[in-house]
Motif scaffolding. Structure first.
Motif, PDB file in Angstrom:
ATOM      1  N   VAL A 129      -3.728  -6.749   2.468  1.00 27.88           N
ATOM      2  CA  VAL A 129      -2.995  -6.733   3.738  1.00 27.88           C
ATOM      3  C   VAL A 129      -2.143  -5.476   3.836  1.00 27.88           C
ATOM      4  N   GLN A 130      -2.197  -4.824   4.980  1.00 31.22           N
ATOM      5  CA  GLN A 130      -1.396  -3.626   5.208  1.00 31.22           C
ATOM      6  C   GLN A 130       0.086  -3.987   5.205  1.00 31.22           C
ATOM      7  N   SER A 185       5.635  -9.865   6.006  1.00 33.03           N
ATOM      8  CA  SER A 185       6.975 -10.339   6.349  1.00 33.03           C
ATOM      9  C   SER A 185       8.009  -9.542   5.558  1.00 33.03           C
ATOM     10  N   SER A 189       2.604  -2.925   6.770  1.00 33.90           N
ATOM     11  CA  SER A 189       3.244  -3.063   8.084  1.00 33.90           C
ATOM     12  C   SER A 189       3.084  -4.469   8.657  1.00 33.90           C
ATOM     13  N   GLU A 190       2.123  -5.232   8.133  1.00 32.81           N
ATOM     14  CA  GLU A 190       1.879  -6.581   8.625  1.00 32.81           C
ATOM     15  C   GLU A 190       2.552  -7.651   7.771  1.00 32.81           C
ATOM     16  N   ARG A 250       7.579  -7.897   1.798  1.00 35.99           N
ATOM     17  CA  ARG A 250       7.826  -6.464   1.573  1.00 35.99           C
ATOM     18  C   ARG A 250       8.826  -6.270   0.435  1.00 35.99           C
ATOM     19  N   ASN A 304      -2.255  -0.886   2.005  1.00 32.81           N
ATOM     20  CA  ASN A 304      -2.127  -2.309   1.708  1.00 32.81           C
ATOM     21  C   ASN A 304      -1.328  -2.524   0.424  1.00 32.81           C
TER      22      ASN A 304
END
Length: 325
Positions: free
Chosen positions: A133-134, A139, A136-137, A143, A95
């Motif tokens: 939040v991980q 936006s 990979s999830e 990122r 995360n």
């Protein structure tokens, strides 16, 4: 005298030993400045920054970072710089908070130091709601924010950034640029590559423009603008449009270019090189019965200077220079 923290002399870089992505460039970067390295796609910006950060080796020439040769002292140099590249290197399975902590531990910072810095950066880059939040999830924009924040976990003397605001919304983009200015005020040096001319105009002290592997301009931003001080971009709208007026304006010697209105409710777009003569022209047109509805005069920007260098190959909508054929 200025203290040079980056010294580049006759740098050549080739990937295939046939063509040079970087073709004999030389420049210095002073301590505590933001050095803007601008140019079109494929001009050599990313190759240069990868060379300066020891990702790739120069074909020939010399590069010194903090007075150390990059070929002899690359490990020491890497401990004293921060690098934010275009490509993401985040741990997708962790995360947001874990990514920041992991990077802090990699730089051997204490738990207390890391926690304070993580909380500061999460607040600064508005990532608090994504703390658990991980990656990979997230936006693309979030990122990108995390990637920038992560690099700021550790202490450095020089920060290299390659297109740092790509994918950011205007509000966060401004906050990122302001954070870089804060770093500068604290004595950090920033090597900033971008094709976002507004970012460079807002942030940079010195501007170098590279094209086809060669530096075509390397100058203090304010001095560069001084050479274009009389150049203005003008938007003007009269109460009516007629071809006779348009043809008349095209013949004025201090009007470098003119774009005709698309319809009777849009304005003329002019580039002029003598503002004092332009106001005389406006007064004469008013005396002849033309009613002025709108007038906007802007000083020369880096975008205007870019236009002067690259001409018709500049893609104004995308703020970039089109690739050569």
């Amino acid at each position: 005298m200025d203290e040079h923290v980056i010294e580049v002399k006759d740098l050549y870089v080739s990937y295939d030993k046939k063509r040079f992505a970087v073709n004999g460039i030389s420049f210095n970067v002073n301590k505590g400045e933001v050095f803007g390295f601008l140019g079109p796609n494929g001009a050599g910006k990313t190759t240069t920054i990868r060379t300066l950060t020891s990702v790739i080796k120069p074909t020939s020439g010399s590069v010194k970072i903090l007075s150390m040769d990059i070929m002899k002292h690359s490990i020491t140099i890497k401990s004293k710089i921060g690098v934010i590249l275009q490509s993401s290197s985040l741990e997708l399975s962790l995360n947001v908070e874990q990514n920041l902590y992991l990077y802090g531990y990699m730089w051997n910072r204490s738990r207390k130091e890391i926690t304070e810095k993580v909380n500061e950066l999460i607040e600064k880059f508005e990532l608090d709601e994504f703390r658990k939040v991980q990656v990979s999830e997230l936006s693309i924009g979030n990122r990108r924010k995390l990637q920038i924040a992560r690099e700021l976990i550790h202490d450095f003397e020089i920060l290299f950034v390659d297109e740092p605001t790509t994918g950011l919304d205007p509000v966060i983009r401004k906050k990122v640029l302001d954070y870089f200015l804060e770093l500068k005020r604290n004595g950090k040096t920033i090597f900033f590559t971008t094709h976002q001319l507004e970012d460079a105009d807002y942030l940079c002290d010195t501007v170098a423009i590279i094209n086809k592997g060669k530096i075509v301009i390397n100058e203090k931003k304010d001095l560069l603008k001084t050479r274009y001080k009389n150049r203005r971009k003008v938007e003007i709208l009269f109460n009516k449009y007629n071809e006779r007026l348009f043809d008349y304006l095209k013949g004025i010697d201090f009007i470098e270019s003119i774009k005709s209105p698309e319809n009777e409710n849009s304005f003329y777009e002019l580039i002029i090189n003598d503002p004092s003569k332009f106001m005389d022209l406006i007064n004469s047109l008013l005396r002849e019965g033309n009613e002025l509805l709108w007038l906007n005069i802007q000083e020369a920007s880096l975008e205007d200077i870019y236009m002067d260098i690259f001409g018709d190959r500049y893609d104004k909508d995308n703020k970039n220079v089109l690739q050569d054929n």
